[in-house]
Design a protein around this motif. Sequence first.
Motif, PDB file in Angstrom:
ATOM      1  N   ARG A   1       0.829  -1.207   0.000  1.00 58.11           N
ATOM      2  CA  ARG A   1       0.000   0.000   0.000  1.00 58.11           C
ATOM      3  C   ARG A   1       0.864   1.259   0.000  1.00 58.11           C
ATOM      4  O   ARG A   1       0.584   2.228  -0.694  1.00 58.11           O
TER       5      ARG A   1
ATOM      6  N   GLU B   1       0.951   4.218  -2.817  1.00 61.27           N
ATOM      7  CA  GLU B   1       0.768   5.628  -2.462  1.00 61.27           C
ATOM      8  C   GLU B   1       1.936   6.469  -2.964  1.00 61.27           C
ATOM      9  O   GLU B   1       1.747   7.588  -3.450  1.00 61.27           O
TER      10      GLU B   1
ATOM     11  N   ARG C   1       1.397   7.111  -6.631  1.00 62.60           N
ATOM     12  CA  ARG C   1       0.371   8.133  -6.858  1.00 62.60           C
ATOM     13  C   ARG C   1       0.910   9.522  -6.546  1.00 62.60           C
ATOM     14  O   ARG C   1       0.663  10.476  -7.291  1.00 62.60           O
ATOM     15  N   LYS C   2       1.659   9.654  -5.463  1.00 54.38           N
ATOM     16  CA  LYS C   2       2.245  10.956  -5.121  1.00 54.38           C
ATOM     17  C   LYS C   2       3.206  11.413  -6.196  1.00 54.38           C
ATOM     18  O   LYS C   2       3.228  12.591  -6.572  1.00 54.38           O
TER      19      LYS C   2
ATOM     20  N   GLU D   1      -6.317  16.550   2.819  1.00 59.74           N
ATOM     21  CA  GLU D   1      -5.577  15.383   3.270  1.00 59.74           C
ATOM     22  C   GLU D   1      -5.389  15.396   4.780  1.00 59.74           C
ATOM     23  O   GLU D   1      -5.404  14.369   5.436  1.00 59.74           O
TER      24      GLU D   1
END
Length: 133
Positions: A52, A56, A59-60, A129
């Motif tokens: 995970r 992430e 994606r960042k 966020e």
Amino acid sequence: KKSVETGADLEIEMRLLDKKGKYRWHLTRAIPIKDENGRVKQWIGVTTEIERFKEEDKRKEGFLQLVSHELKTPITSIKGYVQLLLSLLEQEHQDLNTLPVKPSLKRIDEQVARLTRLISEILDLSRIEESRL
């Protein structure tokens, strides 16, 4: 191999096959337990799935590339108009009234507004966020 040979702590990321037949990222850490002579008697370690976190990070990275591109576009435009105006102003025989000063300044102002909006949206995303917006 290096940790076994030297007795140094081990930290490594690797992909392991799960029971469904998919490779998933894991972080493995181990430390040696040494005897009184400094020789390794045994190792204590742990492996944690980090799939995970890896997703992430991807994606960042994609988001940052997009933001970088979006910010560079108006900056390039602003720089182009400023350089155009400066080069026209440096020409000796140029009549100031014939220079496209007003339209160029309007374009620069539009691009600055676009940059301001992009930066504001990035800050809003950051606040979302952090659950502050």
